[in-house]
Design an enzyme around this catalytic site. Structure first.
Site, PDB file in Angstrom:
ATOM      1  N   ALA A   1     -23.384  21.856 -22.757  1.00 38.14           N
ATOM      2  CA  ALA A   1     -22.490  23.010 -22.673  1.00 38.14           C
ATOM      3  C   ALA A   1     -22.418  23.737 -24.011  1.00 38.14           C
ATOM      4  O   ALA A   1     -22.376  24.968 -24.056  1.00 38.14           O
ATOM      5  CB  ALA A   1     -21.100  22.572 -22.226  1.00 38.14           C
ATOM      6  N   GLU A   2     -22.382  22.972 -25.113  1.00 38.15           N
ATOM      7  CA  GLU A   2     -22.295  23.590 -26.443  1.00 38.15           C
ATOM      8  C   GLU A   2     -23.118  22.805 -27.462  1.00 38.15           C
ATOM      9  O   GLU A   2     -23.152  21.569 -27.433  1.00 38.15           O
ATOM     10  CB  GLU A   2     -20.847  23.631 -26.951  1.00 38.15           C
ATOM     11  CG  GLU A   2     -19.878  24.380 -26.072  1.00 38.15           C
ATOM     12  CD  GLU A   2     -19.957  25.889 -26.209  1.00 38.15           C
ATOM     13  OE1 GLU A   2     -20.619  26.366 -27.161  1.00 38.15           O
ATOM     14  OE2 GLU A   2     -19.343  26.566 -25.373  1.00 38.15           O
ATOM     15  N   THR A   3     -23.745  23.538 -28.359  1.00 42.19           N
ATOM     16  CA  THR A   3     -24.288  22.988 -29.597  1.00 42.19           C
ATOM     17  C   THR A   3     -23.592  23.697 -30.744  1.00 42.19           C
ATOM     18  O   THR A   3     -23.506  24.928 -30.754  1.00 42.19           O
ATOM     19  CB  THR A   3     -25.815  23.198 -29.695  1.00 42.19           C
ATOM     20  OG1 THR A   3     -26.462  22.478 -28.638  1.00 42.19           O
ATOM     21  CG2 THR A   3     -26.340  22.699 -31.029  1.00 42.19           C
TER      22      THR A   3
END
Length: 264
Positions: free
Chosen positions: A45-47
């Site tokens: 979902a996020e880096t």
């Protein structure tokens, strides 16, 4: 070039719970295309990427596999966890410069506490593509960055089964769709889930930034400022929240899933 990478489960005290984020500490900023490609490759979902400005002061950026985000709670928690647990920071407070202004994260016993901007929602009208894609219709519709859909009971939140094909016809760049209701348990104030149209990860497991809207909304509704919130996705997560003037304080825990090196 070698870059350290960590995968952290945030807003949980157990592996395979909460929300996973990839964390990449950098010495200097790389080209945006490279940052985006790393996020695509990670397929989470996020880096989150950060560059040091001093020992406990950093510039931070967040990328989904599709776009750069303006704010992300679980990845900020994950980044701070890495700074304390893996990079040897001995301070009790970390400061970040971000697209959403200055963000502070403090060690609070076994928790990390995010200090984020409050984003109160306003009354809104639900787009037809979202309404058509929901098997249960909300009682109320509000909006800040994200749409906030209010339901009658926690069971409604659990039983919502979005039609992804229909909902993916709308793009709320960079927002999503929060669904929320009062919690059933005496020690849970409210529950939520969050869906992000046209995103690789359609249902976000635990969303700190969504609570920048949830907390001021429920503070107004319940006439209180301290909350225990659960995001009742499949992985699930716990958030301890407080509304403090125009800021939302969000406490959570985190654990390390993996660490390694990537080559770019």
């Amino acid at each position: 070039m070698e870059i350290k990478i960590f995968q952290i489960d945030a807003f949980t005290d157990r592996l395979f719970g909460g929300n996973p984020a990839a964390v990449c500490p950098l010495d200097h900023w790389l080209e945006d295309e490279t940052l985006q490609n790393i996020a695509i490759e990670n397929n989470l979902a996020e880096t989150v990427f950060f560059v040091p400005l001093s020992d406990n002061h950093f510039h931070i950026r967040w990328f989904t596999p599709e776009i750069e985000m303006d704010l992300c709670g679980h990845a900020t928690l994950a980044a701070t966890f890495v700074i304390f647990e893996h990079l040897g920071c001995t301070d009790t407070e970390v400061m970040f410069d971000s697209q959403s202004g200055p963000l502070k994260v403090t060690k609070a016993n076994e928790y990390l506490e995010l200090d984020f901007p409050s984003r109160p929602p306003q009354k809104a009208t639900l787009p037809k593509n979202i309404s058509d894609g929901l098997n249960i219709q909300p009682l109320e519709v509000w909006k800040a960055r994200d749409y906030l859909l209010v339901y009658n009971a926690e069971e409604d939140i659990k039983n919502i089964t979005p039609n992804i094909e229909i909902i993916n016809q709308i793009n709320i760049d960079p927002g999503g769709i929060i669904v929320t209701a009062l919690g059933n348990a005496d020690d849970v104030d409210f529950v939520s889930r969050l869906f992000t149209p046209q995103a690789t990860v359609f249902e976000d497991p635990v969303t700190g930034s969504a609570h920048c809207t949830l907390v001021p909304f429920w503070a107004e509704r319940l006439h209180k400022t301290d909350f225990r919130a659960l995001q009742i996705s499949k992985r699930g997560g716990e958030l301890l929240c407080r509304l403090q003037n125009d800021r939302v304080l969000i406490k959570g825990k985190a654990v390390t899933y993996l660490q390694g090196v990537i080559h770019v």
